[in-house]
Enzyme design. Structure first.
Site, short mmCIF file in Angstrom:
data_model
loop_
_atom_site.label_atom_id
_atom_site.label_comp_id
_atom_site.label_asym_id
_atom_site.label_seq_id
_atom_site.Cartn_x
_atom_site.Cartn_y
_atom_site.Cartn_z
N LYS A 24 0.80 -1.23 0.00
CA LYS A 24 0.00 0.00 0.00
C LYS A 24 0.83 1.27 0.00
CE LYS A 24 -4.42 -1.37 0.21
NZ LYS A 24 -5.47 -0.86 -0.66
N SER B 251 1.10 -10.02 -0.50
CA SER B 251 0.75 -8.60 -0.45
C SER B 251 0.95 -7.92 0.90
CB SER B 251 -0.71 -8.40 -0.89
OG SER B 251 -1.58 -9.12 -0.04
#
Length: 420
Positions: free
Chosen positions: A56, A314
């Site tokens: 992110k 992720s």
């Protein structure tokens, strides 16, 4: 390559180069354990090793960088997030010396709040508003409009997507010379990472097959592809909190539209827990549920044998207070733990008779009288852990032969949520 594709790759190259002031490319590691298990050449893109332990930071940094270039005098940013996006924006605020106001639900764990504040380095203010994220989001957007600040959405934004696409640009640069991926496995939440990486792969590695994976409890991309347009899921299972999105981003769907729905794999939440524990115990990788999605999906890709497979890991922002729940879910998926409600006669020797039905590998982990169902019987909540499904079949056969009345409630989420 079309001009549009070339333009996108150019902007992604600029975003990737700009990121180098924050961190080196996250590692792309060949994983011997998974390669041997699946008979493939499996490479893991370790986004869990970024400065904020997730990808992110890429999108948040890129969006903030471009906003400041366009309007250098507007230096106040706002977001709503209970997790990785908040930490990415906080880190970017610290780097640029901008003011950040981060709205989080009141129910956000203290560990996440403290970590976000730490990444912000004094540049961010955290406001706890609302019990549910929709309330938090509305409060953030209302404040942003009143304050004239810049809102950073978590995924449905072209600059965010462009930043996340740097992940794929790094992958292609990090593979050994002459090696291109046969399959790339991407986790999906709101679709920012997948929309960015897909555009890079289509342009620079068109021979790579792309597979997507969502949690079973939040299949927003799969349902959108089936319907031909984004849909809002009526209910979402929040266990995979980093990917529990009720509606795929509109911008991201436009990029992903046309994907065959069968190319979107769904990972059962309990099986995902088994994958998390497997990677922790064998490789020492601490993965959050969303971070393990793409690894878990390898189980459902029979065509990977002998091929080069890149898996995007992720994120690794895992709260270890959740570990007992993860272990419990993993045991249930593996068929090694069950819960029963046992109707036990209220007479001397009844408990001894029941214990006599247990096999050598059967371990009672929970034994709790719920209430006296009748004068001569009592209800017992019984948790048993054993070696596997076959052992439970044998146990139930012995209980049947001994005349015990019981109900298997393991898969009854309503009952187990109330009493387990």
């Amino acid at each position: 390559m079309t001009d549009t594709s070339a333009d996108f790759l150019g902007t992604v190259d600029s975003a990737t180069a700009a990121l180098r002031v924050l961190f080196d490319p996250t590692p792309l590691q060949r994983n011997a354990y998974l390669s041997a298990r699946y008979g493939a050449d499996v490479w893991l893109k370790r986004e869990d090793l970024s400065p904020v332990r997730s990808y992110k930071i890429r999108g948040a940094f890129n969006a903030m960088r471009k906003a400041l270039a366009a309007e250098p005098d507007r230096r106040r940013f706002v977001c709503a997030s209970a997790g990785n996006h908040a930490q990415g924006m906080a880190y970017a605020c610290h780097h640029f010396g901008t003011e950040g106001v981060i709205f989080m639900p009141v129910t956000t764990p203290k560990q996440k709040i403290d970590k976000t504040r730490q990444f912000g380095g004094g540049q961010v203010e955290i406001r706890l508003v609302g019990d549910y994220f929709d309330d938090t989001l509305k409060a953030a957007q209302d404040f942003c409009a009143q304050a004239g600040a810049i809102f950073l959405p978590p995924f449905d934004n072209s600059d965010i997507v462009e930043g996340q696409a740097s992940c794929a640009r790094e992958i292609l640069a990090q593979l050994p010379e002459g090696v291109t991926p046969d399959i790339v496995v991407l986790p999906v939440g709101g679709g920012g990472l997948s929309a960015g990486c897909v555009q890079v792969l289509r342009a620079a590695a068109p021979g790579a097959a792309i597979r997507f994976v969502e949690p079973c409890g939040a299949p927003s991309l799969k349902r959108a592809l089936e319907a031909g347009a984004p849909v809002t899921l009526p209910k979402v299972n929040n266990f995979v909190d980093g990917a529990a999105v009720a509606r795929i981003g509109d911008l991201n769907y436009r990029v992903l539209a046309g994907t065959p729905p069968e190319h979107v794999l769904l990972a059962p939440e309990d099986r995902l827990c088994a994958t998390m524990l497997d990677m922790l115990n064998t490789e020492g990788f601490v993965l959050e549920p969303a971070g393990a999605l793409a690894v878990d999906a390898l189980r459902d890709l029979p065509e990977i044998a002998g091929r080069t497979v890149v898996v995007v890991v992720s994120g690794g922002n895992f709260d270890f207070e959740r570990l007992p729940d993860v272990k419990e879910r993993a045991l249930r998926w593996e068929g090694r733990k069950k819960y029963y409600i046992l109707r036990l006669p209220q007479r001397p020797g009844a408990l001894r008779d029941f214990l006599g039905t247990l096999g050598p590998d059967d371990d009672i982990t929970r034994f709790e009288y719920l209430k006296k169902s009748a004068r001569n019987f009592g209800s017992v909540l019984l948790g048993i852990e054993t070696s596997g499904r076959a052992a439970f079949e044998a146990l139930e056969a012995r209980m049947d032969a001994s005349g015990f009345i019981y109900q298997d409630i393991t898969e009854d989420t309503v009952i187990t949520s109330l009493i387990v």
